[in-house]
Design an enzyme around this catalytic site. Structure first.
Site, PDB file in Angstrom:
ATOM      1  CE  LYS A 176      -1.254   2.070   3.602  1.00  0.00           C
ATOM      2  NZ  LYS A 176      -1.782   2.545   4.902  1.00  0.00           N
ATOM      3  CG  ASN A 177       3.045   2.310   3.465  1.00  0.00           C
ATOM      4  OD1 ASN A 177       1.957   2.843   3.637  1.00  0.00           O
ATOM      5  ND2 ASN A 177       3.685   1.687   4.444  1.00  0.00           N
ATOM      6  CG  LEU A 216      12.327  16.876   7.338  1.00  0.00           C
ATOM      7  CD1 LEU A 216      12.756  15.423   7.487  1.00  0.00           C
ATOM      8  CD2 LEU A 216      13.492  17.805   7.624  1.00  0.00           C
ATOM      9  NE  ARG A 220       1.849  12.537   7.532  1.00  0.00           N
ATOM     10  CZ  ARG A 220       2.014  13.523   8.402  1.00  0.00           C
ATOM     11  NH1 ARG A 220       1.034  13.871   9.195  1.00  0.00           N
ATOM     12  NH2 ARG A 220       3.161  14.166   8.490  1.00  0.00           N
ATOM     13  NE  ARG A 271       3.086   9.524  10.132  1.00  0.00           N
ATOM     14  CZ  ARG A 271       2.492   8.614   9.365  1.00  0.00           C
ATOM     15  NH1 ARG A 271       3.208   7.708   8.751  1.00  0.00           N
ATOM     16  NH2 ARG A 271       1.193   8.602   9.212  1.00  0.00           N
ATOM     17  N   PRO A 272       6.144  15.472  10.930  1.00  0.00           N
ATOM     18  CG  PRO A 272       7.990  16.751  11.565  1.00  0.00           C
ATOM     19  CD  PRO A 272       7.343  15.408  11.776  1.00  0.00           C
ATOM     20  CB  CYS A 286      -2.678   6.701  10.716  1.00  0.00           C
ATOM     21  SG  CYS A 286      -1.208   6.644   9.685  1.00  0.00           S
TER      22      CYS A 286
END
Length: 326
Positions: A86-87, A189, A156, A185-186, A180
């Site tokens: 999936k990712n 970057l 996400r 998880r900013p 999620c």
């Protein structure tokens, strides 16, 4: 009496080993059928594991189902077909925005996040047609650089379209990511990398607006973020000159994305290492690409088989290189 176990608690299995339980989306209750301490020296029977489901609707359409009961101790045998990752698929779908022709992805898993990403792509004018495990995305005629906020916030990975839209159209306006909540998880970057390439980026209360001509440069990530690495790889493909990404993520999903971009005509080297180099090209074309097998799914079943003596599972397809520790 049942006892709720917290992360790191130990439990005994029927074959006398000890393992760790980690809480995820499920609350785990371990109810031994008889005491694990047997005064007669007999081997205890397997425990009964109850999984109290946080989201029952995702497991059964029956609203009356509250608990899944798993009777342990039985060997696991058979063959299992491993789904596509999936990712990896979500990043490949975002990359399809860069192409001037159709992109065909095969072995795409049938999951809610895939449907949500299709909605993101359709909201900018791309077509996204899923037939079985084959997904055809045609973004040759983009009609918007502002994907629907409700679609982006559904997952996400929806934020991954920022870089491709900026590279393809020269501007983009994308809602802040949803999905999620795994740590912080900013997206800083992503933003820093795009600014280093010459983009003007404004972070508003609920969205990010980016525009400008992109020029290749050297970017060093503060930590090897998969999302930031993927964002900058895709963006750099249509930037002027050469971009070097240092401290890049090395995950198989990054390697898969580099494979599709190369198939589309991108010039990329170093994927899977800490330094990735991308030479910008004038345009990218359509391509056919197979989504790699899901290493997390394969690893889950492999661990389950390893925990129960006598188990024998055939998992396919699996890439052994994706299963080794980094």
């Amino acid at each position: 009496m049942s006892q709720s176990l917290s992360p790191g608690d130990l439990f005994h299995t029927s074959f006398g080993k000890r393992g760790f339980i980690r809480r995820s989306a499920l609350n785990l209750l371990c109810l031994p059928r008889r005491s694990l301490q047997s005064s007669c020296g007999r081997k205890p029977k397997p425990p009964v594991i109850l999984l109290r489901c946080a989201h029952i609707s995702q497991i059964s359409q029956s609203s009356s189902l509250e608990v899944l009961q798993i009777d342990g101790g039985r060997p696991l045998r058979g063959e299992l077909q491993i789904s596509g990752s999936k990712n990896a698929a979500l990043a490949l779908m975002a990359a399809s925005i860069l192409a001037q022709g159709p992109v065909m992805l095969t072995r795409v898993p049938s999951l809610a996040d895939i449907s949500s990403m299709c909605a993101v792509l359709r909201s900018v004018g791309a077509s996204a047609e899923l037939s079985g495990t084959d997904l055809c995305v045609d973004a040759s005629q983009l009609s918007s650089v502002q994907p629907a906020a409700i679609a982006v916030r559904a997952l996400r990975a929806g934020f991954l379209v920022l870089g491709p839209l900026l590279a393809r159209a020269g501007e983009a306006e994308v809602a802040l990511p949803g999905g999620c909540d795994i740590g912080s998880r900013p997206i800083d970057l992503h933003i820093e990398g795009l600014r280093a390439m010459g983009a003007e980026v404004a972070v508003l209360s609920d969205r990010v607006r980016a525009s400008g001509r992109l020029t290749g440069t050297a970017v060093e990530l503060a930590f090897p973020s998969v999302g930031a690495t993927e964002c900058l790889m895709m963006t750099a493909c249509l930037a002027d000159g050469e971009t070097t990404i240092r401290n890049a993520a090395r995950e198989p999903e990054v390697v898969a994305l580099a494979g599709l971009l190369a198939r589309m005509g991108g010039k990329i080297s170093g994927a899977g290492t800490g330094t990735i180099t991308v030479r910008g090209v004038a345009e990218l074309s359509g391509a056919i690409y197979e989504v790699p097998p899901d290493r997390i799914e394969a690893g889950t079943f492999a661990i389950a088989a390893a925990c129960v003596p006598g188990s024998e599972l055939l998992l396919a397809p699996v890439d052994p290189d994706h299963m080794r520790p980094a």
